[in-house]
Design a protein around this motif. Sequence first.
Motif, PDB file in Angstrom:
ATOM      1  N   ALA A 109      55.412 -47.956  27.913  1.00 27.48           N
ATOM      2  CA  ALA A 109      56.127 -47.258  28.983  1.00 27.48           C
ATOM      3  C   ALA A 109      56.539 -45.844  28.596  1.00 27.48           C
ATOM      4  O   ALA A 109      57.069 -45.124  29.430  1.00 27.48           O
ATOM      5  N   ILE A 110      56.307 -45.433  27.344  1.00 25.11           N
ATOM      6  CA  ILE A 110      56.781 -44.132  26.868  1.00 25.11           C
ATOM      7  C   ILE A 110      55.599 -43.185  26.703  1.00 25.11           C
ATOM      8  O   ILE A 110      54.604 -43.523  26.062  1.00 25.11           O
ATOM      9  N   PHE A 111      55.763 -41.993  27.275  1.00 24.32           N
ATOM     10  CA  PHE A 111      54.694 -40.999  27.259  1.00 24.32           C
ATOM     11  C   PHE A 111      55.258 -39.626  26.928  1.00 24.32           C
ATOM     12  O   PHE A 111      56.385 -39.316  27.312  1.00 24.32           O
ATOM     13  N   TYR A 112      54.435 -38.810  26.268  1.00 21.43           N
ATOM     14  CA  TYR A 112      54.790 -37.405  26.111  1.00 21.43           C
ATOM     15  C   TYR A 112      54.791 -36.800  27.515  1.00 21.43           C
ATOM     16  O   TYR A 112      53.976 -37.179  28.367  1.00 21.43           O
ATOM     17  N   GLU A 113      55.686 -35.899  27.784  1.00 21.80           N
ATOM     18  CA  GLU A 113      55.883 -35.348  29.126  1.00 21.80           C
ATOM     19  C   GLU A 113      54.580 -34.899  29.792  1.00 21.80           C
ATOM     20  O   GLU A 113      54.377 -35.126  30.986  1.00 21.80           O
ATOM     21  N   ASP A 114      53.694 -34.274  29.059  1.00 19.99           N
ATOM     22  CA  ASP A 114      52.434 -33.793  29.630  1.00 19.99           C
ATOM     23  C   ASP A 114      51.404 -34.903  29.813  1.00 19.99           C
ATOM     24  O   ASP A 114      50.357 -34.676  30.418  1.00 19.99           O
ATOM     25  N   ASP A 115      51.681 -36.087  29.276  1.00 19.41           N
ATOM     26  CA  ASP A 115      50.713 -37.182  29.309  1.00 19.41           C
ATOM     27  C   ASP A 115      51.123 -38.352  30.206  1.00 19.41           C
ATOM     28  O   ASP A 115      50.491 -39.416  30.157  1.00 19.41           O
ATOM     29  N   VAL A 116      52.154 -38.183  31.011  1.00 23.37           N
ATOM     30  CA  VAL A 116      52.589 -39.261  31.899  1.00 23.37           C
ATOM     31  C   VAL A 116      51.472 -39.512  32.915  1.00 23.37           C
ATOM     32  O   VAL A 116      51.011 -38.575  33.570  1.00 23.37           O
ATOM     33  N   PRO A 117      51.014 -40.768  33.050  1.00 23.86           N
ATOM     34  CA  PRO A 117      49.967 -41.058  34.034  1.00 23.86           C
ATOM     35  C   PRO A 117      50.395 -40.656  35.449  1.00 23.86           C
ATOM     36  O   PRO A 117      51.576 -40.725  35.804  1.00 23.86           O
ATOM     37  N   SER A 118      49.441 -40.271  36.253  1.00 19.88           N
ATOM     38  CA  SER A 118      49.739 -39.716  37.580  1.00 19.88           C
ATOM     39  C   SER A 118      50.563 -40.656  38.455  1.00 19.88           C
ATOM     40  O   SER A 118      51.401 -40.202  39.233  1.00 19.88           O
ATOM     41  N   CYS A 122      59.829 -36.291  18.351  1.00 18.25           N
ATOM     42  CA  CYS A 122      59.239 -36.848  17.128  1.00 18.25           C
ATOM     43  C   CYS A 122      58.176 -37.894  17.430  1.00 18.25           C
ATOM     44  O   CYS A 122      57.286 -38.134  16.619  1.00 18.25           O
ATOM     45  N   GLY A 123      58.269 -38.552  18.584  1.00 18.49           N
ATOM     46  CA  GLY A 123      57.285 -39.545  18.979  1.00 18.49           C
ATOM     47  C   GLY A 123      57.457 -40.915  18.360  1.00 18.49           C
ATOM     48  O   GLY A 123      56.623 -41.793  18.549  1.00 18.49           O
ATOM     49  N   ALA A 124      58.535 -41.153  17.632  1.00 18.03           N
ATOM     50  CA  ALA A 124      58.734 -42.444  16.969  1.00 18.03           C
ATOM     51  C   ALA A 124      58.862 -43.586  17.968  1.00 18.03           C
ATOM     52  O   ALA A 124      58.491 -44.724  17.670  1.00 18.03           O
ATOM     53  N   CYS A 125      59.360 -43.304  19.144  1.00 14.01           N
ATOM     54  CA  CYS A 125      59.576 -44.346  20.155  1.00 14.01           C
ATOM     55  C   CYS A 125      58.287 -44.847  20.782  1.00 14.01           C
ATOM     56  O   CYS A 125      58.167 -46.027  21.120  1.00 14.01           O
ATOM     57  N   GLU A 126      57.337 -43.975  20.949  1.00 13.42           N
ATOM     58  CA  GLU A 126      56.125 -44.295  21.715  1.00 13.42           C
ATOM     59  C   GLU A 126      55.319 -45.479  21.166  1.00 13.42           C
ATOM     60  O   GLU A 126      55.015 -46.417  21.913  1.00 13.42           O
ATOM     61  N   PRO A 127      54.980 -45.506  19.892  1.00  7.80           N
ATOM     62  CA  PRO A 127      54.117 -46.598  19.416  1.00  7.80           C
ATOM     63  C   PRO A 127      54.802 -47.960  19.338  1.00  7.80           C
ATOM     64  O   PRO A 127      54.109 -48.979  19.289  1.00  7.80           O
ATOM     65  N   VAL A 128      56.123 -48.011  19.347  1.00  9.84           N
ATOM     66  CA  VAL A 128      56.804 -49.310  19.234  1.00  9.84           C
ATOM     67  C   VAL A 128      57.086 -49.963  20.594  1.00  9.84           C
ATOM     68  O   VAL A 128      57.521 -51.105  20.639  1.00  9.84           O
ATOM     69  N   CYS A 129      56.824 -49.269  21.677  1.00  7.54           N
ATOM     70  CA  CYS A 129      57.082 -49.820  23.010  1.00  7.54           C
ATOM     71  C   CYS A 129      56.034 -50.895  23.325  1.00  7.54           C
ATOM     72  O   CYS A 129      54.850 -50.588  23.445  1.00  7.54           O
TER      73      CYS A 129
END
Length: 111
Positions: A54-63, A43-50
């Motif tokens: 530190a939270i990324f969609y699996e395909d968007d995790v920095p290298s 759902c992505g609800a966690c990402e903007p409140v961090c």
Amino acid sequence: MTYVIAEPCVDVKDKACIDECPVDCIYEGERMLYIQPDECVDCGACEPVCPVEAIFYEDDVPSQWTDYTPANVEFFGDVTGLGSPGGASKVGLVAKDHPLVTALPPQGEDA
């Protein structure tokens, strides 16, 4: 696909993401939080409140933090009763972390 918590969470554990998660799939280790990939509904609800981003969609995790994708999965692999189905609030603090995290020196302002 799922969301992943990476190194900026280590020794911070703000927990705003836990409050936002509608499916209670964010578990607390000793030094960081982990998303149970089988419970996450993307759902992505966690990402903007961090507050430390530190939270990324699996395909968007920095290298530099791609090792945290398998670490979030492996954290749940050897503990019976952790997730799927689960509910982090029923479990509370899990007295362990992934070896990737335990190998890190202390992080943050108090380091």
